[in-house]
Write a protein that holds these residues in place. Structure first.
Motif, PDB file in Angstrom:
ATOM      1  N   UNK A   1       0.828  -1.195   0.000  1.00  0.00           N
ATOM      2  CA  UNK A   1       0.000   0.000   0.000  1.00  0.00           C
ATOM      3  C   UNK A   1       0.862   1.244   0.000  1.00  0.00           C
ATOM      4  N   UNK A   2       0.661   2.110  -0.997  1.00  0.00           N
ATOM      5  CA  UNK A   2       1.466   3.324  -1.135  1.00  0.00           C
ATOM      6  C   UNK A   2       0.900   4.488  -0.342  1.00  0.00           C
ATOM      7  N   UNK A   3      -0.279   4.309   0.246  1.00  0.00           N
ATOM      8  CA  UNK A   3      -0.913   5.413   0.953  1.00  0.00           C
ATOM      9  C   UNK A   3      -1.712   6.290   0.003  1.00  0.00           C
ATOM     10  N   UNK A   4      -2.305   7.374   0.515  1.00  0.00           N
ATOM     11  CA  UNK A   4      -3.283   8.158  -0.254  1.00  0.00           C
ATOM     12  C   UNK A   4      -2.691   9.178  -1.215  1.00  0.00           C
TER      13      UNK A   4
ATOM     14  N   UNK B   1       0.519   1.931  -9.696  1.00  0.00           N
ATOM     15  CA  UNK B   1      -0.790   2.416 -10.103  1.00  0.00           C
ATOM     16  C   UNK B   1      -0.782   3.900 -10.473  1.00  0.00           C
ATOM     17  N   UNK B   2      -1.897   4.345 -11.033  1.00  0.00           N
ATOM     18  CA  UNK B   2      -2.102   5.734 -11.440  1.00  0.00           C
ATOM     19  C   UNK B   2      -2.015   6.695 -10.255  1.00  0.00           C
ATOM     20  N   UNK B   3      -2.634   6.334  -9.132  1.00  0.00           N
ATOM     21  CA  UNK B   3      -2.715   7.247  -7.999  1.00  0.00           C
ATOM     22  C   UNK B   3      -1.509   7.167  -7.063  1.00  0.00           C
ATOM     23  N   UNK B   4      -0.499   6.396  -7.411  1.00  0.00           N
ATOM     24  CA  UNK B   4       0.715   6.322  -6.605  1.00  0.00           C
ATOM     25  C   UNK B   4       1.567   7.568  -6.849  1.00  0.00           C
ATOM     26  N   UNK B   5       2.024   8.184  -5.769  1.00  0.00           N
ATOM     27  CA  UNK B   5       2.900   9.342  -5.894  1.00  0.00           C
ATOM     28  C   UNK B   5       4.226   8.906  -6.524  1.00  0.00           C
ATOM     29  N   UNK B   6       4.573   9.506  -7.651  1.00  0.00           N
ATOM     30  CA  UNK B   6       5.768   9.093  -8.385  1.00  0.00           C
ATOM     31  C   UNK B   6       7.051   9.351  -7.602  1.00  0.00           C
TER      32      UNK B   6
ATOM     33  N   UNK C   1       7.187  -0.462 -14.016  1.00  0.00           N
ATOM     34  CA  UNK C   1       6.150  -0.710 -15.015  1.00  0.00           C
ATOM     35  C   UNK C   1       4.855  -0.038 -14.575  1.00  0.00           C
ATOM     36  N   UNK C   2       4.367   0.879 -15.403  1.00  0.00           N
ATOM     37  CA  UNK C   2       3.106   1.561 -15.088  1.00  0.00           C
ATOM     38  C   UNK C   2       1.931   0.687 -15.508  1.00  0.00           C
ATOM     39  N   UNK C   3       1.035   0.423 -14.570  1.00  0.00           N
ATOM     40  CA  UNK C   3      -0.122  -0.426 -14.859  1.00  0.00           C
ATOM     41  C   UNK C   3      -1.406   0.261 -14.390  1.00  0.00           C
ATOM     42  N   UNK C   4      -1.414   1.588 -14.442  1.00  0.00           N
ATOM     43  CA  UNK C   4      -2.503   2.359 -13.849  1.00  0.00           C
ATOM     44  C   UNK C   4      -3.821   2.265 -14.578  1.00  0.00           C
TER      45      UNK C   4
END
Length: 259
Positions: free
Chosen positions: A12-15, A38-43, A56-59
Motif C-alpha cells: 500500500x502506497x498510501x493516499x 498504479x495511477x494514484x501512486x505518488x511518483x 512498469x506503469x499499470x494504472x
C-alpha cells in the motif's frame, strides 16, 4: 510455493502524500527488482527504487485501463516467473477497494509466494487532511466505507439502507454518481441538509474541497466543473472542517525519519 518463482509484495502506497508510506514499504522498494505501480501512486516513491529496478506503469483511469485486471494479474505472475523480487505498488491500501484479493488469487493459482503490506487508506487520511474526522463523539459513532462504482453487473450497494445504518459515509469513486447517490440517501431517510464534502487529490499539495448538502451536491459540482479522482464524505463530521483545518495545517513534523 514454487521455488522457481520470485516473491510478490502487494504494498500500500498510501493516499498520495509521499511521507505517508510505511517504513517497511520503503525498505521493499529499495530492494525491488521490478515495481508495478498504479495511477494514484505518488511518483516520488519510485525514487526509492535502485537504478537497476524495472518500473512498469499499470494504472487505471475511468474507462482507460493500461491493462484489464485479468491481464494485469497474469502480468504480475509473468514477472514473478523470472525469480525476482516484485513490488506491486498500489494506491491506498491493497485490500480497501484495491483489487488485492483478485491479484493474490492468481498468485495462489501459480504457487507464487506473496506478502501484503498495508497502506493508509484514503478514506481516513484524505478527510483528515481537510480537518474532517470520520468519527467524533456525540456526532458520529459509526463510519461506512463504500464504493460508488460497483463492478459491472453488481448493484449491491443499497444506498437507502445505508441512509440510516451509518453516521458517516465515505464514498470511493462516487463522483460521477454523486447526484444519484444523494437522491437515494434522501429517499432512505437522510436529511436533505446533510453536509457533503468532495475532496479531490487529497493529501497532495493541490488538494481541493467542495462542500454542499445532499440536496445541492449536483448543482455545486456542475457550477464548479468538479471532476474525479475524488472522495466523497457524507455526514455531520464535514462541519468540523472549518474549525480543524487550520489547526491540522499548522502542525508540521520537526524532523522526518529517513530509512
Amino acid at each position: 510455493m514454487n521455488p522457481n518463482y520470485g516473491k510478490v509484495w502487494l504494498v500500500g502506497a498510501g493516499p498520495g502524500d509521499a511521507d505517508l508510506i510505511s517504513v517497511k514499504a520503503v525498505k521493499l522498494l529499495k530492494q525491488a527488482d521490478i515495481v508495478l505501480y498504479d495511477y494514484l501512486v505518488n511518483k516520488e516513491l519510485l525514487d526509492y527504487c535502485p537504478d537497476s529496478c524495472e518500473m512498469v506503469y499499470v494504472g487505471k483511469k475511468k474507462d482507460k485501463h493500461t491493462f484489464p485486471q485479468e491481464e494485469l494479474n497474469e502480468l504480475i505472475a509473468h514477472y514473478a516467473s523470472k525469480g525476482q523480487n516484485i513490488v506491486r505498488l498500489k494506491g491506498g491500501d491493497p485490500f480497501v477497494f484495491g483489487r488485492g484479493v483478485e491479484e493474490i488469487m492468481t498468485l495462489i493459482e501459480y504457487g507464487i509466494d506473496y506478502e501484503v503490506v498495508p497502506g493508509i487508506t484514503s478514506g481516513v487520511a484524505v478527510p483528515a487532511y481537510m480537518g474532517i474526522p470520520v468519527t467524533a463523539r456525540h456526532v458520529a459513532s459509526s463510519v461506512t466505507f463504500v464504493t460508488g462504482h460497483p463492478a459491472k453487473g453488481n448493484n449491491s450497494v443499497d444506498w437507502q439502507a445505508l441512509a440510516k445504518a451509518s453516521d458517516t459515509l465515505v464514498v470511493y469513486m462516487g463522483v460521477s454518481n454523486a447526484q444519484r447517490i444523494a437522491n437515494e440517501l434522501i429517499i432512505g431517510g437522510k436529511k436533505q441538509e446533510t453536509p457533503v464534502a468532495l475532496i479531490r487529490w487529497g493529501t497532495y499539495p493541490q488538494q481541493e474541497m467542495l462542500t454542499a448538502t445532499l440536496k445541492t451536491i449536483g448543482d455545486v459540482m456542475e457550477d464548479n466543473g468538479f471532476q474525479p479522482p475524488a472522495l466523497m464524505v457524507i455526514g455531520e463530521v464535514v462541519n468540523f472542517s472549518e474549525q480543524l483545518k487550520p489547526v491540522i495545517q499548522s502542525v508540521k513534523p520537526q524532523e522526518l525519519i529517513h530509512v
